[in-house]
Scaffold this motif. Structure first.
Motif, mmCIF file in Angstrom:
data_model
loop_
_atom_site.group_PDB
_atom_site.id
_atom_site.type_symbol
_atom_site.label_atom_id
_atom_site.label_comp_id
_atom_site.label_asym_id
_atom_site.label_seq_id
_atom_site.Cartn_x
_atom_site.Cartn_y
_atom_site.Cartn_z
ATOM 1 N N GLN A 40 0.802 -1.180 -0.130
ATOM 2 C CA GLN A 40 0.066 0.154 -0.006
ATOM 3 C C GLN A 40 0.872 1.147 0.052
ATOM 4 N N GLU A 42 -3.483 6.417 1.711
ATOM 5 C CA GLU A 42 -4.134 5.687 2.729
ATOM 6 C C GLU A 42 -3.871 5.940 3.903
ATOM 7 N N ASN A 43 -4.566 5.815 4.994
ATOM 8 C CA ASN A 43 -4.130 6.238 6.401
ATOM 9 C C ASN A 43 -2.514 5.713 6.863
ATOM 10 N N ASP A 97 -3.996 6.029 13.059
ATOM 11 C CA ASP A 97 -3.682 5.932 11.832
ATOM 12 C C ASP A 97 -3.028 4.522 11.316
ATOM 13 N N MET A 146 -5.451 0.431 9.696
ATOM 14 C CA MET A 146 -5.022 -0.333 8.557
ATOM 15 C C MET A 146 -5.212 -1.724 8.825
ATOM 16 N N ARG A 172 -8.921 -0.706 4.508
ATOM 17 C CA ARG A 172 -8.604 0.764 3.948
ATOM 18 C C ARG A 172 -9.789 1.571 4.321
ATOM 19 N N GLU A 227 -12.215 3.059 3.337
ATOM 20 C CA GLU A 227 -13.183 3.355 1.963
ATOM 21 C C GLU A 227 -14.677 2.977 2.682
ATOM 22 N N GLY A 243 -14.838 -0.055 6.187
ATOM 23 C CA GLY A 243 -13.884 0.986 6.297
ATOM 24 C C GLY A 243 -13.822 1.580 7.392
ATOM 25 N N GLN A 251 -11.821 4.978 9.661
ATOM 26 C CA GLN A 251 -10.601 6.136 9.561
ATOM 27 C C GLN A 251 -10.794 6.977 10.913
ATOM 28 N N ARG A 278 -12.466 7.647 -1.567
ATOM 29 C CA ARG A 278 -11.846 6.620 -1.949
ATOM 30 C C ARG A 278 -12.638 5.764 -2.648
ATOM 31 N N SER A 320 4.230 6.543 2.592
ATOM 32 C CA SER A 320 2.973 7.613 3.402
ATOM 33 C C SER A 320 4.138 8.574 3.869
#
Lengths: 744, 226
Positions: free
Chosen positions: A73, A77-78, A119, A123, A198, A200, A265, A267, A284, A526
């Motif tokens: 990844q 993303e996070n 974060d 994941m 993810r 999303e 998803g 976050q 996303r 990242s």
């Protein structure tokens, strides 16, 4: 208090207070096809802020290499994820919390740690380590001492309580950071390579939940505040307060929930809170999201949609669940005593729609907010070429050596890391004080190596080479403990991007970093950009910080920076010998400011050295390896001697300038401590990999470190080195923070 | 034998203790949530380190009201070995199973480092495999580890040889260099250092192994005589 009408926002240019420029406001009107109301203007203001949109850096960030067979990844993303073999992967990311830490250092640092933690576990990774890269002004200033002590306490306060060890990082001090301290926090987690989660918002009709802390009025405007100069002029209310106990419960509950497979998803509600988490998750997935704000749990009555959307209250997550799995989630959250609220649905109309008291209070195309955010090609100033410098020799080599040992950049940092729990989770193989940290993967004979590096002085003198050095040094530290460097994360801490000279630094530093990433096969997975690190018109030295992660197969192959038994070991200098003082800390002390070019760097040779260091560890051809960095060979040898409690005798090559050979910060070098009967094996490996290697001396039983030159000799007692190195930071902190034992 | 490692909200050394017990003894271990009210099925109980309830108010002050603490007290009363490590020690003093209190470190900072401890007695289920006077290396990691007790209590601890471990170099200001103490029946031990962090060579010390081995040996003997 009545909210302004759309017309008032335009006529009185109120959008400026929300962080939008005149041009950006016009763009909003064009995207919406009407005037935005107050909530909508606020949402655009935070999402289009520098902090959330990367609008000044985006065109340059595209030059980073971000792919490779090890990358599972990349950025976006996070956190980034890389493969470490045997079905496992590592998720990691670094993030800045500079602006809040300058205003409220304890909470600024603590919430930086909490945010990066979330974060990582979003994941689907179990966090295993924190590292922190810190920059402050000189410690002769009472406010700097306060900031330093409180930032360290805040990092420990959060990290120790959530039970993730803080295993590494670095601290440097320079006048450039006096008004703008840097607090960059990195978190690393472990997950199954096939179970990446993810952020999303997928599946039309799936329910959306807010979990964790209630939403309060704290932190409103945090993201826009981080994108403006002179944080001290700004509202203190923009700083948030962390709750590590709640953070720990959230982490355990979310990891447990993710393991059930019910999560679509997830976050963190970080900068710009509910606004960015909902918009980014919808973006996303290429869909929309609808929230009913009346259902968001709030801390106080009378909160408006504007306040709810912009709050940065900590320890909140936005979770999209698979429809029908709600009860699974509720039972987990109940067990941890966590509040959870069903606040909306995933839609397919591409809109972020907010309802409150039966009315639609905001309706914005997600694409306009995220994908179509402004991107600026800001003017880039002319390149600056480094000026040659004449750097004087010291009157007294031993005195100069001791001055470097007691400089806070070099001196012993145990005052800092003794305040961190470096061992919780009981997987720490190497904690702070080694070239890189090493944390074991539970149940496997494998460890993750990690290090952070970045020297603003080098980047100031030569942004491109300085950027490359940041990557090279972080990767070298990972290789020094025997691990294979895999990928990097970074925090780009720069000044005001509206100044062409600052944009030139940013563009060049990115070019240098990208080149080093390619040469060392460590793509960027990242990262984070922190601009506007300026105060009263003065920008900080450009300071990209790199966090490198690598893998070590076989714990027995770990290579320490200090040997267990040192007497009689041979000392071998690996890499090209150098006596140029460009960019060195010695030169800064001798001339009163950074001078010359950044130190020597050859990326191809650097790569060969990293390969050699891994081979040395795998074949146990050395007892210890230590990277040569700030302060040069003199400091590296002294650190090994102090760690081993054993003196050493070294002979410099003929024809070198003594001060130069001792204090040069040329890159691509390390010192190996080798058993006499392993010496040939080590030299063979070096020859095979085309890395210069010279037997320069040995550890002796004598109580001093001695270096001989063709026509000179310097000898420093171990006791003097120890006094300078170990007492420097405690004595600079003076009565603010005396050593524990002295007070008992 | 079977071990219970009690998990409070905010415990964070629970899995570390579990790892150490499995590695050292091979015995089965259950992580038991704080709402359990019956521990009678277990032969030894561990209260692990961490920040139960965030250590808000005072370390261990809220955890003492958990249902599981009453169950722990019952099993302690029956003579089963109970060991409280770090936050577990704080919970044991807060709940009155051990005397005294753990105050913020004298220097007011959190402190994490390897420490040397002197084993003061091997007359306990926890220390029987050590030699009295032996110096061992076990790390600490705490902000509130300064042991404090009234003079009469200290006198009693000394007289009954219930100080199990003393620091060689006092890291936190504990009275009488105390790092760990026993209850009068010697089946409850509280200690601030973390033996579960000293059980494998790469941890930098393996001196914690014998605490777990001692408990195992004590329980197994009792079971075979029963």
């Amino acid at each position: 208090m009545r909210e302004p009408t759309p017309e008032e926002i335009r006529e009185r240019a109120l959008y400026r207070n929300l962080g939008l420029t005149d041009e950006e406001y016009e763009r909003v009107v064009e995207k919406l096809g009407r005037l935005p109301n107050y909530v909508e203007a606020g949402i655009f203001g935070v999402l289009w802020s520098e902090h959330c949109s990367y609008k000044s850096s985006k065109v340059h960030l595209r030059r980073f290499p971000t792919t490779g067979p090890q990358v599972l990844q990349g950025p976006g993303e996070n956190a980034g994820v890389v493969d470490i073999g045997d079905g496992f992967a590592v998720a990691f990311k670094m993030e800045s919390h500079n602006h809040p830490s300058a205003v409220e250092p304890y909470q600024g640092a603590a919430t930086g740690v909490g945010g990066i933690l979330r974060d990582i576990f979003t994941m689907g990774a179990r966090p295993i380590a924190f590292l922190d890269s810190l920059r402050f002004g000189p410690l002769d200033d009472v406010r700097t001492r306060y900031l330093f002590a409180q930032v360290v306490a805040g990092i420990g306060g959060y990290g120790n309580c959530v039970g993730i060890p803080t295993v590494g990082g670095e601290v440097q001090f320079s006048p450039t950071y006096r008004q703008n301290p840097l607090v960059n926090a990195m978190c690393v987690g472990i997950l199954r390579a096939d179970r990446i989660v993810r952020g999303e918002a997928k599946g039309v009709g799936n329910p959306v939940f807010v979990v964790g802390a209630r939403t309060g009025r704290d932190g409103i405007h945090g993201a826009t505040f981080a994108s403006a100069e002179d944080p001290e002029e700004k509202e203190r209310s923009a700083v948030q307060v962390g709750d590590p106990f709640l953070g720990k419960l959230l982490m355990e509950a979310c990891l447990e929930l993710i393991a059930t497979g019910a999560v679509v998803g997830i976050q963190d509600m970080g900068a710009a809170g509910l606004t960015s988490s909902s918009a980014e998750m919808a973006s996303r997935a290429g869909g929309g999201i609808e929230l009913v704000l009346d259902r968001v749990p709030v801390r106080e009555t009378g909160m408006t949609p504007y306040e709810m959307m912009l709050s940065e209250s900590q320890e909140r997550m936005l979770v999209v669940l698979e429809r029908g799995k709600e009860e699974t989630a509720f039972s987990i959250f109940r067990r941890y005593g966590l509040e959870v609220a069903d606040v909306g649905r995933v839609t397919d109309d591409g809109m972020l729609r907010l309802r409150w008291r039966g009315e639609v209070v905001a309706e914005i195309p997600v694409r306009a907010l995220v994908d179509e955010a402004p991107v600026y090609e800001r003017p880039v100033g002319p390149p600056v070429s480094p000026k040659p410098a004449s750097i004087p020799d010291p009157r007294d080599l031993a005195g100069a050596w001791l001055d470097l040992m007691r400089h806070p950049n070099v001196a012993d940092k145990s005052w800092v890391y003794r305040q961190y729990d470096t061992m919780v989770r009981a997987q720490t193989v190497f904690g702070p004080g080694m070239d890189a940290a090493l944390v074991k993967v539970p149940d496997l004979d494998k460890a993750v190596a990690m290090a952070t590096d970045g020297n603003g002085r080098y980047v100031r003198l030569n942004p491109k080479k300085g950027g490359a050095i940041a990557v090279a040094e972080a990767a070298r530290n990972v290789a020094a403990v025997g691990a294979k460097p895999l990928a990097i994360t970074n925090c780009l801490n720069f000044g005001n991007p509206e100044k062409p000279a600052v944009m030139r630094q940013l563009a060049d530093a990115i070019d240098g970093m990208a080149e080093a990433c390619r040469a060392l096969d460590t793509p960027v997975v990242s990262g984070n950009v922190s601009l506007y690190n300026e105060s009263r018109g003065q920008d900080i030295d450009p300071t990209p910080i790199v966090g490198c992660v690598g893998v070590l197969d076989g714990i027995v192959r770990r290579m320490p920076s200090v040997p267990r038994e040192s007497r009689g070991l041979k000392l071998v200098v690996l890499g090209r010998e150098d006596d140029a003082l460009d960019g060195s800390l010695y030169a800064e002390l001798a001339c009163g400011e950074p001078v010359g070019d950044a130190p020597y760097l050859d990326l191809a040779a650097e790569r060969r050295l990293h390969d050699l260091l891994q081979r040395i560890a795998a074949e146990r051809a050395a007892e210890a390896v230590h990277d040569v960095s700030e302060g040069g060979l003199a400091v590296a040898v002294a650190e090994m001697a102090l760690g081993a409690g054993c003196g050493a005798v070294i002979v410099a090559p003929d024809g070198v300038r003594p001060a130069g050979w001792l204090f040069s910060e040329a890159q691509g070098r390390a010192i190996a401590a080798v058993l006499p009967d392993r010496l040939e094996a080590l030299l063979d490996l070096a020859r095979a990999l085309d890395v210069p290697a010279r037997v320069a001396g040995e550890f002796t039983g004598a109580p001093h470190v001695e270096v001989s030159f063709a026509e000179d000799r310097v000898r420093v007692p171990l006791a003097d080195l120890a006094e300078a190195y170990r007492n420097a930071i405690p004595s600079l902190l003076g009565q603010d923070a005396v050593d524990s034992r002295a007070t008992l | 034998m079977r071990w219970a490692v009690v998990v409070f909200p905010g415990s964070n050394c629970d899995r570390d203790a579990e790892q150490a017990i499995r590695l050292v003894t091979g015995d089965p271990v259950d992580l038991v949530w704080h709402d359990a009210d019956d521990l009678s099925g277990y032969d030894a109980i561990v209260l692990p380190g961490g920040f139960s309830y965030g250590d808000y108010l005072r370390a261990g002050a809220i955890a003492r009201f958990s249902p599981v603490v009453r169950a722990v007290a019952r099993e302690a009363e029956r003579g089963k070995p109970v060991i409280g490590i770090c936050n577990g020690f704080q919970i044991l003093t807060e709940s009155g199973l051990l005397p005294g209190a753990l105050l913020p470190n004298r220097h007011l900072q959190f402190r994490c480092e390897m420490t040397e401890l002197r084993v003061e007695t091997n007359d306990s289920p926890f220390t029987r495999l050590y030699t009295p006077g032996e110096v061992i290396r076990i790390p600490i990691a705490h902000g509130e580890g300064r042991y404090h007790a009234e003079p009469e209590v200290l006198e009693e601890l000394r007289r009954e040889r219930r100080v199990a471990f003393r620091y060689v170099e006092n890291p936190n200001g504990s009275v009488d260099d105390i790092a760990g103490i026993l209850n009068p029946k010697r089946n409850v031990l509280g200690l601030m250092p973390h033996p579960e962090r000293a059980v494998i060579d790469w941890m930098g010390s393996e001196d914690g192994i014998r605490i777990f081995q001692s408990i195992h040996a004590h329980v197994e003997e009792g079971l075979s005589h029963a």
